[in-house]
Design an enzyme around this catalytic site. Structure first.
Site, PDB file in Angstrom:
ATOM      1  N   ASN A  85      41.495  -1.962 -68.492  1.00 57.21           N
ATOM      2  CA  ASN A  85      41.492  -1.042 -69.630  1.00 57.21           C
ATOM      3  C   ASN A  85      41.114  -1.740 -70.934  1.00 57.21           C
ATOM      4  O   ASN A  85      41.475  -2.895 -71.164  1.00 57.21           O
ATOM      5  CB  ASN A  85      42.882  -0.396 -69.783  1.00 57.21           C
ATOM      6  CG  ASN A  85      43.183   0.583 -68.676  1.00 57.21           C
ATOM      7  OD1 ASN A  85      42.282   1.284 -68.215  1.00 57.21           O
ATOM      8  ND2 ASN A  85      44.426   0.643 -68.251  1.00 57.21           N
ATOM      9  N   HIS A  86      40.380  -1.043 -71.786  1.00 58.73           N
ATOM     10  CA  HIS A  86      40.017  -1.511 -73.122  1.00 58.73           C
ATOM     11  C   HIS A  86      40.770  -0.687 -74.165  1.00 58.73           C
ATOM     12  O   HIS A  86      41.189   0.442 -73.900  1.00 58.73           O
ATOM     13  CB  HIS A  86      38.507  -1.344 -73.360  1.00 58.73           C
ATOM     14  CG  HIS A  86      37.665  -2.271 -72.555  1.00 58.73           C
ATOM     15  ND1 HIS A  86      36.447  -2.746 -72.995  1.00 58.73           N
ATOM     16  CD2 HIS A  86      37.855  -2.831 -71.332  1.00 58.73           C
ATOM     17  CE1 HIS A  86      35.909  -3.537 -72.084  1.00 58.73           C
ATOM     18  NE2 HIS A  86      36.747  -3.594 -71.064  1.00 58.73           N
ATOM     19  N   ARG A  87      40.920  -1.251 -75.338  1.00 60.54           N
ATOM     20  CA  ARG A  87      41.513  -0.526 -76.460  1.00 60.54           C
ATOM     21  C   ARG A  87      40.646   0.703 -76.761  1.00 60.54           C
ATOM     22  O   ARG A  87      39.427   0.607 -76.853  1.00 60.54           O
ATOM     23  CB  ARG A  87      41.561  -1.484 -77.656  1.00 60.54           C
ATOM     24  CG  ARG A  87      42.178  -0.966 -78.900  1.00 60.54           C
ATOM     25  CD  ARG A  87      42.450  -2.107 -79.881  1.00 60.54           C
ATOM     26  NE  ARG A  87      41.414  -3.134 -79.835  1.00 60.54           N
ATOM     27  CZ  ARG A  87      41.564  -4.364 -80.336  1.00 60.54           C
ATOM     28  NH1 ARG A  87      42.697  -4.713 -80.912  1.00 60.54           N
ATOM     29  NH2 ARG A  87      40.592  -5.228 -80.266  1.00 60.54           N
TER      30      ARG A  87
END
Length: 213
Positions: A85-87
């Site tokens: 997951n990315h911000r």
């Protein structure tokens, strides 16, 4: 383990003549991957660690992949964990921090990253080839996932799901029979009882299971 009560649950290869099939529990080394007895995966090379099927799995995040008993995983499946997951709440999703050279000042805090929790696969789950399971998905007991699917949402027990993104295609059995099977939990029987009732468990008439109550 007696020859009349199935393969040794502690073996790597349940059938030494079929070395592409390996019991997951006996080959994983990552404590964040937990698998039940007799669950296997199909690896055509016969050598790839199961951990290669589990991507973006980082100790500092701590999410687990939990697999029940008697699951069957075809080749090419991938479990994508929360480390992928990315911000998402900022202007850009680009992970500047992992590039270094001064960009690590943009390292996100863990609470800024999407977190979906543990990925949980129930008992007696069949997952077809080249299936991708996204972070935090729960797949219920007795479910089937069609080949080439991407599963981003939970799948209820004894349902069949498929597609990209996967959707529920149908129930395997009636609600009444599903409830009965979830109460019966045959995967928790002694292996002697499982062996003695193989004909019923593998019957084309699943209603025969009622004779065991």
């Amino acid at each position: 383990m007696s020859k009349n009560t199935g393969p040794d649950p502690h073996a790597v290869y349940p059938n030494p003549d079929l070395k592409q099939i390996r019991f997951i529990k006996n080959i994983v080394t990552n404590p964040l991957i937990v698998a039940g007895d007799y669950s296997y995966y199909d690896d055509s090379s016969g050598e790839a660690p199961f951990e290669q099927q589990v991507t973006h799995h980082y100790d500092f995040i701590g999410d687990k992949l939990i697999i029940g008993k008697f699951c069957a995983f075809a080749s090419g499946i991938e479990f994508v964990m929360n480390g992928a997951n990315h911000r998402m709440g900022s202007v850009t999703t680009y992970p500047f921090n992992i590039m270094g050279h001064g960009w690590e000042k943009a390292t996100p805090r863990l609470e800024e990253l999407p977190y979906k929790g543990d990925t949980v696969i129930g008992n007696d789950v069949w997952i077809g080839q080249k299936v991708t399971i996204m972070p935090g998905v729960h797949i219920g007991d007795g479910a089937i996932i069609a080949a080439n699917s991407t599963v981003a949402k939970d799948v209820p027990p004894y349902h069949i799901a498929g597609g990209n993104p996967a959707r529920i295609l149908r129930k395997r059995f009636s609600d009444e029979l599903i409830e009965l099977l979830l109460e019966l939990k045959w995967w928790d029987w002694s292996i002697e009882k499982v062996t003695a009732n193989l004909e019923i468990l593998c019957s084309s008439d699943p209603e025969q299971i009622r004779t065991l109550i």
